[in-house]
Scaffold this active site. Structure first.
Site, PDB file in Angstrom:
ATOM      1  N   GLU A 170       0.835  -1.203   0.000  1.00 39.93           N
ATOM      2  CA  GLU A 170       0.000   0.000   0.000  1.00 39.93           C
ATOM      3  C   GLU A 170       0.872   1.257   0.000  1.00 39.93           C
ATOM      4  O   GLU A 170       0.817   2.081   0.912  1.00 39.93           O
ATOM      5  CB  GLU A 170      -0.978  -0.049   1.178  1.00 39.93           C
ATOM      6  CG  GLU A 170      -1.981  -1.186   0.998  1.00 39.93           C
ATOM      7  CD  GLU A 170      -3.016  -1.282   2.103  1.00 39.93           C
ATOM      8  OE1 GLU A 170      -3.090  -0.384   2.958  1.00 39.93           O
ATOM      9  OE2 GLU A 170      -3.761  -2.282   2.120  1.00 39.93           O
ATOM     10  N   ASN A 192       2.317   2.562   7.332  1.00 37.49           N
ATOM     11  CA  ASN A 192       1.260   1.580   7.117  1.00 37.49           C
ATOM     12  C   ASN A 192       1.036   0.777   8.392  1.00 37.49           C
ATOM     13  O   ASN A 192       1.910   0.705   9.246  1.00 37.49           O
ATOM     14  CB  ASN A 192       1.632   0.650   5.957  1.00 37.49           C
ATOM     15  CG  ASN A 192       0.413  -0.067   5.415  1.00 37.49           C
ATOM     16  OD1 ASN A 192       0.037  -1.126   5.882  1.00 37.49           O
ATOM     17  ND2 ASN A 192      -0.243   0.555   4.449  1.00 37.49           N
ATOM     18  N   HIS A 411     -18.155  -9.923   5.455  1.00 36.88           N
ATOM     19  CA  HIS A 411     -16.848  -9.312   5.714  1.00 36.88           C
ATOM     20  C   HIS A 411     -16.162 -10.022   6.871  1.00 36.88           C
ATOM     21  O   HIS A 411     -16.748 -10.156   7.948  1.00 36.88           O
ATOM     22  CB  HIS A 411     -16.989  -7.823   6.051  1.00 36.88           C
ATOM     23  CG  HIS A 411     -15.665  -7.144   6.246  1.00 36.88           C
ATOM     24  ND1 HIS A 411     -15.362  -6.376   7.346  1.00 36.88           N
ATOM     25  CD2 HIS A 411     -14.549  -7.139   5.472  1.00 36.88           C
ATOM     26  CE1 HIS A 411     -14.125  -5.911   7.229  1.00 36.88           C
ATOM     27  NE2 HIS A 411     -13.616  -6.363   6.111  1.00 36.88           N
ATOM     28  N   HIS A 412     -14.956 -10.513   6.637  1.00 37.15           N
ATOM     29  CA  HIS A 412     -14.131 -11.141   7.672  1.00 37.15           C
ATOM     30  C   HIS A 412     -12.855 -10.346   7.837  1.00 37.15           C
ATOM     31  O   HIS A 412     -11.891 -10.545   7.093  1.00 37.15           O
ATOM     32  CB  HIS A 412     -13.737 -12.570   7.282  1.00 37.15           C
ATOM     33  CG  HIS A 412     -14.866 -13.551   7.300  1.00 37.15           C
ATOM     34  ND1 HIS A 412     -14.782 -14.775   6.662  1.00 37.15           N
ATOM     35  CD2 HIS A 412     -16.084 -13.512   7.877  1.00 37.15           C
ATOM     36  CE1 HIS A 412     -15.916 -15.445   6.850  1.00 37.15           C
ATOM     37  NE2 HIS A 412     -16.727 -14.693   7.582  1.00 37.15           N
ATOM     38  N   GLU A 413     -12.808  -9.422   8.765  1.00 39.50           N
ATOM     39  CA  GLU A 413     -11.537  -8.779   9.107  1.00 39.50           C
ATOM     40  C   GLU A 413     -10.854  -9.701  10.115  1.00 39.50           C
ATOM     41  O   GLU A 413     -11.409  -9.988  11.176  1.00 39.50           O
ATOM     42  CB  GLU A 413     -11.780  -7.396   9.713  1.00 39.50           C
ATOM     43  CG  GLU A 413     -10.511  -6.699  10.211  1.00 39.50           C
ATOM     44  CD  GLU A 413      -9.420  -6.622   9.149  1.00 39.50           C
ATOM     45  OE1 GLU A 413      -9.630  -5.956   8.139  1.00 39.50           O
ATOM     46  OE2 GLU A 413      -8.343  -7.252   9.333  1.00 39.50           O
ATOM     47  N   GLU A 482      -5.229  -6.964   1.808  1.00 35.53           N
ATOM     48  CA  GLU A 482      -3.941  -7.049   2.542  1.00 35.53           C
ATOM     49  C   GLU A 482      -3.278  -8.418   2.404  1.00 35.53           C
ATOM     50  O   GLU A 482      -2.323  -8.728   3.107  1.00 35.53           O
ATOM     51  CB  GLU A 482      -4.088  -6.701   4.048  1.00 35.53           C
ATOM     52  CG  GLU A 482      -4.447  -5.271   4.331  1.00 35.53           C
ATOM     53  CD  GLU A 482      -5.954  -5.032   4.335  1.00 35.53           C
ATOM     54  OE1 GLU A 482      -6.366  -4.000   3.811  1.00 35.53           O
ATOM     55  OE2 GLU A 482      -6.696  -5.878   4.837  1.00 35.53           O
ATOM     56  N   GLU A 500      -6.954  -6.968  -2.958  1.00 34.66           N
ATOM     57  CA  GLU A 500      -6.582  -5.566  -2.870  1.00 34.66           C
ATOM     58  C   GLU A 500      -5.089  -5.475  -3.232  1.00 34.66           C
ATOM     59  O   GLU A 500      -4.746  -5.346  -4.390  1.00 34.66           O
ATOM     60  CB  GLU A 500      -6.852  -5.027  -1.474  1.00 34.66           C
ATOM     61  CG  GLU A 500      -6.575  -3.551  -1.358  1.00 34.66           C
ATOM     62  CD  GLU A 500      -6.660  -3.064   0.074  1.00 34.66           C
ATOM     63  OE1 GLU A 500      -7.214  -1.986   0.286  1.00 34.66           O
ATOM     64  OE2 GLU A 500      -6.160  -3.758   0.984  1.00 34.66           O
ATOM     65  N   GLU A 506      -9.581   3.589  -0.990  1.00 38.47           N
ATOM     66  CA  GLU A 506      -9.660   4.033   0.408  1.00 38.47           C
ATOM     67  C   GLU A 506      -8.654   5.148   0.710  1.00 38.47           C
ATOM     68  O   GLU A 506      -8.913   6.018   1.533  1.00 38.47           O
ATOM     69  CB  GLU A 506      -9.473   2.855   1.368  1.00 38.47           C
ATOM     70  CG  GLU A 506      -8.115   2.174   1.274  1.00 38.47           C
ATOM     71  CD  GLU A 506      -8.005   0.914   2.137  1.00 38.47           C
ATOM     72  OE1 GLU A 506      -9.018   0.447   2.652  1.00 38.47           O
ATOM     73  OE2 GLU A 506      -6.880   0.396   2.278  1.00 38.47           O
TER      74      GLU A 506
HETATM   75  C1  NOJ Z   1      -8.689  -2.450   5.101  1.00 37.46           C
HETATM   76  C2  NOJ Z   1      -9.483  -2.740   3.878  1.00 37.46           C
HETATM   77  O1  NOJ Z   1      -8.752  -2.458   2.719  1.00 37.46           O
HETATM   78  C3  NOJ Z   1     -10.745  -1.931   3.956  1.00 37.46           C
HETATM   79  O2  NOJ Z   1     -11.471  -2.078   2.765  1.00 37.46           O
HETATM   80  C4  NOJ Z   1     -11.524  -2.371   5.165  1.00 37.46           C
HETATM   81  O3  NOJ Z   1     -12.687  -1.605   5.259  1.00 37.46           O
HETATM   82  C5  NOJ Z   1     -10.705  -2.201   6.420  1.00 37.46           C
HETATM   83  N1  NOJ Z   1      -9.432  -2.848   6.266  1.00 37.46           N
HETATM   84  C6  NOJ Z   1     -11.383  -2.765   7.655  1.00 37.46           C
HETATM   85  O4  NOJ Z   1     -11.398  -4.155   7.588  1.00 37.46           O
HETATM   86 CA    CA Z   2      -6.203  -2.042   2.698  1.00 40.56          CA
END
Ligand code: NOJ
Ligand code: CA
Length: 698
Positions: A170, A192, A411-413, A482, A500, A506
Site C-alpha cells: 500500500e 502503514n 466481511h471477515h476482518e 492485505e 486488494e 480508500e
Molecule cells: C482495510 C481494507 O482495505 C478496507 O477495505 C476495510 O474496510 C478495512 N481494512 C477494515 O477491515
Molecule cells: Ca487495505
C-alpha cells in the site's frame, strides 16, 4: 496441440553447452548455459535488443550445499505447446497459450549427483522459468536460505516501483530511473498498519520498467504456491536485480520437500506498452482449474456499507468501549455510540438501493462483535466471525435481501490473527451458507499472528490458498485485502475473484492517491490478477461526509467512471453512498450499465504513468464499453472503434469531463452526450487534468 521440436541448437559462446530457444514469432531469444564454474546462466533478447544480459540462476540452501554452481548439463529437451482455453471470468473469452519450451536437467557431481531441472517457457510476450526439484535419493527435505535468481538489466531503466516490503504494497508508486531508487527510498516508505522494509534498494514485483531504447519490461512471478513471495533487490552499480524471498518468523525463506518446484519467474516484454496490458503470460503459467463445478462462480457488482466508515462519517464499532472480549462483554448492556452503520434499518436502505439499480450484492462491514478493540493489540482471539452486534439482525436481513433478489456479501476482518481465523473458518463459512452469503471480503490489517510471520511468508501464502480452497467447499467466492499480490492463481482457483494488495480507493480518504496512480496500476499490480479497487466516488470532497477529513479524490467524476473499464475486475463496487448517487443519476447510469466480465479487450493507446484508453466487449452481448484516463495532465484521447462489427451503426453514450473540469479544482464537472458510431469512426476526446471519459455502446 503438443509437438516435439526437432534437434537442439548448439551455440559456441562463452558458456558451456549453451542452449538457444526462440519464441514462436522469433522475436524473443533465450540463451541458457553454464559458466566455467558450472553456474547456470541465461540471457534474453527482444528483436535483437538485450532485455536480460547474462544472469545467474540458483538457490542457497540452509545447512547443505547450494544449488548455485558445480553443475553439468545432463539433458536438455525442447518442445512446443499451443492451446486456447477459456477462463471462468476474464478480460477475454479465449486465451491462447502458445510457447516453446526448454527443459534442462542439471546435476552436481560433488553433491552425489544431486540434480534439479530448470524449465523455460518462451512466449511471444515474454519468458517464464522455474526451478524444479524432482524426488531423488539425495534430495528430500530442504530449507531455502535465499533464491539467487538474477535479472541483469541492459541499462538504467525508468522504473515504476514500490519499496520492497514483507507486509504491504500500500505505497504510492515512485517513477524514477533505477539509479535514483536509493536516494528516493526514504520518502517512498510512507506509514502503514504493518510494514517491514528490508533494503535501501529493495523493490516489489510486478516491477514495470521502460528502457531508453523503447522496451517495456515487466518482472513478476506466476503461480505462487507453497513458497514465499519474491521481491527484488537492486545492485545499483551493475543494474542487476536479484530475487529476495520473504523470510518466516525464524528467518528461513522456505521449507520444501521434493518433488516440488518454485513459482515461475516472469519477464513480459514488448516495444509497445499496450502489449504489456494484453499479455496473458502469467495466467498461462498457472494450471487449469481443478474445480469440476464452476457454475457458482459469478461476476459481482456490489454496493456496501463501507465508504461511510472509511471517510469517518460512521463507525465499524457499535460503541466506544476501550476493551471488549468475545463471549464475555455483553453488548446488549452497553450504550451504542449512535454512529454504527451496520444496523438493520440502514442496511435495508442499501439493499433497497442495490435492488432498485440492479446490483448483485451488498457488503456490510462492522456487523460483528469485536471492532472496539481489534487493531494494534496483537490480540489472538479477536473476532469469531459469527456473532452479530445487537442491532444487526442476520436472519431478517437474509430474508429481506432474498426477497429483493440481492445477495449479502460477508466481511471477515482477521486483524492479522490468522490462526484465529483458521480456528473459526468452517463455522464462519457455514454461517455464510446458512444466511445467504456467497462471497466474502476478507482482510489482514496489522501484524500477523503467529507473531513474527510476515504477510508474504510461506506460511501466509499457504494460508491464503487454504482460505480459498476451503471457501470453494462451501461454494464461496473470496476477495482478500492485505493478502499477497496475485500471481494468476485465479485461473486455477477461479473463486478468488478479487484482491486488494495495492493502494486502493480508500487512500483517497486517507490523504489521496497520486493523479497518475491508476495509469500505472494496470502495468504493475494488475499483471497478476484483478483488483478490488472500489471506484465510483462522485462526492470528491470527503469533508462533505466528515467535516474533519480534508482529503479529496484525485480524479474527476468522469475518470471514476472510466476506471470500471481500465481497472479489470470481475468484482466491481460502486463505492459511494446511495444519497450521493441519487444526486447524479445520469452519470450513475454508466455504473449500472457497465459489464464486469468480457468477451474481448482492446488496448487502444497506453503509456504507463501517462494515459490508458481501452475498449472491452461485454461477455455474450453486443455491447462495448470504452474507458480513457489521463494523469495530472490534460490530453486528447484518440479513440478508435475498429473492434465493432463492420457496416453497422451503434449509439454511443459518452460520459466526459466538462470543459472546465480538473481533478483539483472542478472534479464534478461532466457532460453526457450521444453520438452514432461505426467501426470506421475516429473520435478525438479531450480529457481534463486528472480526468477521463467512459463510453457505453449499444
Ligand atoms: C482495510 C481494507 O482495505 C478496507 O477495505 C476495510 O474496510 C478495512 N481494512 C477494515 O477491515
Ligand atoms: Ca487495505
Amino acid at each position: 496441440m503438443k509437438r516435439l521440436l526437432s534437434a537442439f541448437l548448439l551455440v559456441a559462446c562463452c558458456v558451456a553447452n549453451a542452449q538457444q530457444l526462440a519464441s514462436p514469432d522469433q522475436n524473443l531469444e533465450l540463451k541458457f548455459g553454464l559458466s566455467p564454474k558450472g553456474e547456470p546462466t541465461y540471457e534474453l533478447s527482444y528483436k535483437k535488443k538485450a532485455v536480460i544480459k547474462t544472469s545467474k540462476l540458483g538457490l542457497e540452501v540452509k545447512g547443505a550445499p547450494s544449488f548455485l554452481d558445480g553443475f553439468q548439463i545432463d539433458k536438455s529437451e525442447k518442445s512446443s505447446f499451443d492451446e486456447t482455453w477459456s477462463p471462468v471470468l476474464g478480460e477475454q473469452k479465449n486465451i491462447r497459450n502458445h510457447y516453446n519450451e526448454l527443459l534442462v536437467t542439471l546435476s552436481q557431481k560433488a553433491v552425489n549427483g544431486r540434480y534439479i531441472r530448470i524449465r523455460f517457457r518462451l512466449f511471444n510476450d515474454g519468458l517464464g522459468f522455474r526451478y524444479e526439484f524432482p524426488e531423488q535419493k539425495n534430495l528430500n527435505h530442504f530449507v531455502i536460505k535465499e533464491e539467487k535468481t538474477q535479472f541483469a538489466l541492459a541499462g538504467d531503466h525508468k522504473a515504476f516501483w514500490l519499496p520492497g516490503d514483507y507486509d504491504t504494497q500500500e505505497y504510492s508508486t515512485v517513477t524514477s530511473n533505477l539509479s535514483e531508487v536509493r536516494g528516493k527510498m526514504k520518502d517512498a516508505v510512507t506509514p502503514n498498519a504493518s510494514q517491514t522494509t528490508f533494503s535501501p534498494t529493495g523493490l516489489q514485483t510486478p516491477l514495470m520498467m521502460k528502457s531508453k531504447d523503447g522496451l517495456y519490461i515487466n518482472i513478476h512471478e506466476a503461480s505462487l504456491i507453497n513458497y514465499s513471495c519474491m521481491s527484488l533487490n537492486l545492485d545499483d552499480k551493475n543494474m542487476i536485480l536479484e530475487s529476495w524471498l520473504t523470510p518466516d518468523a525464524i528467518g528461513d525463506k522456505g521449507y520444501l520437500q521434493a518433488a516440488t518446484q518454485s513459482p515461475w519467474r516472469t519477464i513480459v516484454v514488448s516495444d509497445k506498452a499496450a502489449d504489456i496490458l494484453t499479455s496473458r503470460l502469467i495466467l498461462n503459467l498457472n494450471e487449469p482449474t481443478k474445480y469440476k463445478d464452476v457454475s457458482w462462480i459469478k461476476p459481482v457488482k456490489y454496493v456496501g456499507v463501507w465508504w461511510e466508515m472509511i471517510t469517518g462519517k460512521s463507525t465499524w464499532a457499535y460503541n466506544d468501549l476501550e476493551s471488549v472480549q468475545l463471549g464475555i462483554t455483553d453488548y446488549s448492556k452497553t450504550k451504542p455510540n449512535g454512529k454504527h452503520a451496520a444496523n438493520t434499518a440502514h442496511v435495508k436502505e442499501y439493499i433497497d438501493f442495490a435492488s432498485k439499480h440492479g446490483f448483485d450484492a451488498v457488503l456490510v462491514e462492522g456487523w460483528n462483535e469485536g471492532w472496539e478493540d481489534w487493531f494494534g493489540k496483537s490480540k489472538d482471539y479477536v473476532f469469531d466471525f459469527v456473532t452479530p452486534y445487537p442491532d444487526f439482525d442476520v436472519q431478517e436481513l437474509h430474508r429481506y435481501a432474498a426477497s429483493k433478489n440481492v445477495k449479502m456479501m460477508m466481511h471477515h476482518e482477521t486483524s492479522g490473527s490468522v490462526r484465529n481465523y483458521e480456528r473459526h473458518m468452517d463455522k464462519a463459512y457455514q454461517f455464510m451458507v446458512d444466511n445467504g452469503y456467497n462471497s466474502v471480503k476478507s482482510g489482514y490489517v496489522g501484524d500477523i499472528l503467529p507473531r513474527g510471520e510476515f504477510h508474504y511468508s510461506q506460511w501466509m501464502i499457504d494460508h491464503y490458498l487454504y482460505a480459498i480452497t476451503k471457501a470453494a467447499e462451501y461454494k464461496i467466492m473470496v476477495n482478500a485485502h492485505e493478502a499477497v499480490r496475485p500471481t494468476g492463481l485465479s485461473r486455477t482457483y477461479p473463486n478468488l475473484i478479487g484482491n486488494e494488495a495495492a493502494r486502493g480507493t480508500e487512500y483517497e480518504s486517507f490523504g489521496g492517491n497520486n493523479a497518475d496512480h491508476t495509469t500505472i496500476l494496470p502495468f504493475t499490480r494488475l499483471m497478476g490478477g484483478p483488483m478490488d479497487y472500489t471506484p465510483g466516488i462522485f462526492q470528491t470532497k470527503i469533508s462533505a461526509y466528515n467535516p474533519e477529513n480534508n482529503s479529496f479524490v484525485h480524479t474527476t467524476l468522469a475518470k471514476q467512471l472510466a476506471l470500471y473499464v481500465t481497472m479489470y475486475s470481475p468484482l466491481q463496487m460502486a463505492a459511494d453512498l446511495p444519497e450521493t448517487y441519487n444526486k447524479f443519476l445520469d452519470a450513475f447510469q454508466f455504473i449500472k450499465d457497465v459489464a464486469v466480465d468480457w468477451d474481448d479487450t482492446y488496448v487502444i493507446e497506453a503509456e504507463p504513468g501517462d494515459y490508458i484508453t481501452m475498449a472491452r466487449k461485454a461477455k455474450g452481448k453486443n455491447e462495448w464499453f470504452v474507458g480513457g484516463i489521463s494523469d495530472e495532465n490534460a490530453r486528447t484521447a484518440n479513440v478508435t472503434f475498429d473492434y465493432l462489427p463492420k457496416g453497422k451503426t451503434y449509439t454511443a453514450t459518452i460520459y466526459a469531463d466538462g470543459k472546465d473540469a480538473s481533478y483539483d479544482k472542478n472534479p464534478q464537472s461532466y457532460a453526457i452526450r450521444t453520438i452514432k458510431v461505426t467501426s470506421k469512426t475516429k473520435l478525438q476526446q479531450p480529457i481534463a487534468p486528472g480526468g477521463g471519459f467512459a463510453i457505453s455502446i449499444k
